[in-house]
Design a protein around this motif. Structure first.
Motif, PDB file in Angstrom:
ATOM      1  N   ALA A 159       0.822  -1.288  -0.050  1.00 19.38           N
ATOM      2  CA  ALA A 159      -0.034  -0.017  -0.079  1.00 19.38           C
ATOM      3  C   ALA A 159       0.919   1.234  -0.146  1.00 19.38           C
ATOM      4  O   ALA A 159       0.260   2.267  -0.593  1.00 19.38           O
ATOM      5  CB  ALA A 159      -0.993   0.142   1.276  1.00 19.38           C
ATOM      6  N   ARG A 160       2.035   1.318   0.721  1.00 21.52           N
ATOM      7  CA  ARG A 160       2.779   2.276   0.641  1.00 21.52           C
ATOM      8  C   ARG A 160       3.248   2.876  -0.662  1.00 21.52           C
ATOM      9  O   ARG A 160       3.345   3.776  -1.189  1.00 21.52           O
ATOM     10  CB  ARG A 160       4.055   2.130   1.590  1.00 21.52           C
ATOM     11  N   LEU A 161       3.680   1.715  -1.442  1.00 24.01           N
ATOM     12  CA  LEU A 161       4.337   1.943  -2.745  1.00 24.01           C
ATOM     13  C   LEU A 161       3.222   2.471  -3.634  1.00 24.01           C
ATOM     14  O   LEU A 161       3.448   3.565  -4.599  1.00 24.01           O
ATOM     15  CB  LEU A 161       5.034   0.559  -3.396  1.00 24.01           C
ATOM     16  N   GLU A 162       2.126   1.921  -3.738  1.00 19.66           N
ATOM     17  CA  GLU A 162       0.973   2.417  -4.408  1.00 19.66           C
ATOM     18  C   GLU A 162       0.565   3.807  -3.931  1.00 19.66           C
ATOM     19  O   GLU A 162       0.368   4.678  -5.013  1.00 19.66           O
ATOM     20  CB  GLU A 162      -0.476   1.499  -4.117  1.00 19.66           C
ATOM     21  N   ARG A 163       0.466   4.114  -2.962  1.00 20.71           N
ATOM     22  CA  ARG A 163       0.310   5.619  -2.371  1.00 20.71           C
ATOM     23  C   ARG A 163       1.194   6.530  -2.743  1.00 20.71           C
ATOM     24  O   ARG A 163       0.964   7.401  -3.573  1.00 20.71           O
ATOM     25  CB  ARG A 163       0.106   5.376  -0.881  1.00 20.71           C
ATOM     26  N   GLU A 164       2.540   6.134  -2.848  1.00 20.71           N
ATOM     27  CA  GLU A 164       3.675   7.178  -3.163  1.00 20.71           C
ATOM     28  C   GLU A 164       3.722   7.299  -4.678  1.00 20.71           C
ATOM     29  O   GLU A 164       3.591   8.379  -5.207  1.00 20.71           O
ATOM     30  CB  GLU A 164       4.926   6.447  -2.730  1.00 20.71           C
TER      31      GLU A 164
ATOM     32  N   PHE B 282       0.945  10.134 -16.106  1.00 21.12           N
ATOM     33  CA  PHE B 282       0.082   9.075 -16.400  1.00 21.12           C
ATOM     34  C   PHE B 282       0.986   7.727 -16.023  1.00 21.12           C
ATOM     35  O   PHE B 282       0.107   6.631 -15.720  1.00 21.12           O
ATOM     36  CB  PHE B 282      -0.265   9.183 -17.853  1.00 21.12           C
ATOM     37  N   GLY B 283       2.270   7.752 -16.406  1.00 19.62           N
ATOM     38  CA  GLY B 283       2.748   6.186 -16.159  1.00 19.62           C
ATOM     39  C   GLY B 283       2.846   5.939 -14.595  1.00 19.62           C
ATOM     40  O   GLY B 283       2.718   4.874 -14.108  1.00 19.62           O
ATOM     41  N   LEU B 284       2.972   6.867 -13.982  1.00 21.68           N
ATOM     42  CA  LEU B 284       2.996   6.621 -12.324  1.00 21.68           C
ATOM     43  C   LEU B 284       1.700   6.225 -12.111  1.00 21.68           C
ATOM     44  O   LEU B 284       1.554   5.494 -10.961  1.00 21.68           O
ATOM     45  CB  LEU B 284       3.627   8.082 -11.609  1.00 21.68           C
ATOM     46  N   ILE B 285       0.642   6.981 -12.531  1.00 14.80           N
ATOM     47  CA  ILE B 285      -0.719   6.742 -11.962  1.00 14.80           C
ATOM     48  C   ILE B 285      -0.981   5.252 -12.406  1.00 14.80           C
ATOM     49  O   ILE B 285      -1.696   4.433 -11.775  1.00 14.80           O
ATOM     50  CB  ILE B 285      -1.825   7.575 -12.358  1.00 14.80           C
ATOM     51  N   ALA B 286      -0.720   4.893 -13.727  1.00 13.77           N
ATOM     52  CA  ALA B 286      -0.760   3.475 -14.101  1.00 13.77           C
ATOM     53  C   ALA B 286      -0.103   2.506 -13.374  1.00 13.77           C
ATOM     54  O   ALA B 286      -0.557   1.417 -13.017  1.00 13.77           O
ATOM     55  CB  ALA B 286      -0.375   3.479 -15.463  1.00 13.77           C
ATOM     56  N   SER B 287       1.215   2.787 -12.751  1.00 13.26           N
ATOM     57  CA  SER B 287       1.938   2.074 -11.909  1.00 13.26           C
ATOM     58  C   SER B 287       1.466   1.804 -10.674  1.00 13.26           C
ATOM     59  O   SER B 287       1.302   0.761  -9.926  1.00 13.26           O
ATOM     60  CB  SER B 287       3.332   2.397 -11.871  1.00 13.26           C
ATOM     61  N   ALA B 288       0.867   2.954 -10.064  1.00 12.67           N
ATOM     62  CA  ALA B 288       0.360   2.498  -8.869  1.00 12.67           C
ATOM     63  C   ALA B 288      -1.241   1.879  -8.969  1.00 12.67           C
ATOM     64  O   ALA B 288      -1.567   0.790  -8.214  1.00 12.67           O
ATOM     65  CB  ALA B 288      -0.547   4.057  -8.435  1.00 12.67           C
ATOM     66  N   ARG B 289      -1.956   2.023  -9.898  1.00  8.79           N
ATOM     67  CA  ARG B 289      -3.023   0.972 -10.100  1.00  8.79           C
ATOM     68  C   ARG B 289      -2.615  -0.329 -10.246  1.00  8.79           C
ATOM     69  O   ARG B 289      -3.341  -1.449  -9.757  1.00  8.79           O
ATOM     70  CB  ARG B 289      -4.080   1.244 -11.266  1.00  8.79           C
TER      71      ARG B 289
END
Length: 147
Positions: free
Chosen positions: A71-76, A121-128
């Protein structure tokens, strides 16, 4: 004529100084992360050497804080993506403002704005992706960035 040559040298040195500063910030961040991991691993090593039992929950917490998983990685990733997403239009406005004084600078700076936008957009896609990979669901749609 000599003065024009010195202006080019000054601009080149300023650009070089900027990139050296960026490199120093990146290296300092990496150095800090390595030192943090080293101290956490040293703590685990001392616990093992002393013969104490390591609770699996404690071990998971230490390793998750070291690797930035879950969850920490996703949030960051989501936070960095959103920040970058809002920086991109600012760079586009900067391109327009600079082009009022020097028209040829518009498209290169606008290209940098697009680059930052695509990275966002790449960071947001990575979070998902991280959220789905870890089986946490997609809480970003409900407006929650972290747990």
């Amino acid at each position: 004529m000599q003065l024009a040559g010195l202006e080019g040298v000054g601009a080149g040195l300023a650009a070089l100084g900027f990139w050296f500063f960026i490199a120093a910030v990146i290296i300092a961040g990496i150095w800090y992360d390595i030192a943090k991991r080293r101290t956490q691993h040293e703590t685990l090593r001392r616990i093992v050497e002393s013969g104490q039992a390591i609770d699996e929950d404690v071990l998971d917490k230490v390793l998750a804080s070291t690797t930035g998983g879950g969850a920490r990685l996703e949030r960051e990733l989501m936070v960095y993506g959103l920040i970058s997403l809002f920086v991109a239009p600012g760079i586009a406005v900067l391109a327009w403002l600079v082009s009022l004084q020097y028209a040829p600078a518009f498209y290169p700076i606008l290209g940098a704005a697009f680059l930052v936008g695509f990275a966002a957009f790449g960071l947001i896609a990575s979070a998902r992706y991280v959220a789905r990979r870890d089986g946490q669901g997609d809480d970003t749609r409900s407006g929650r960035l972290g747990r």
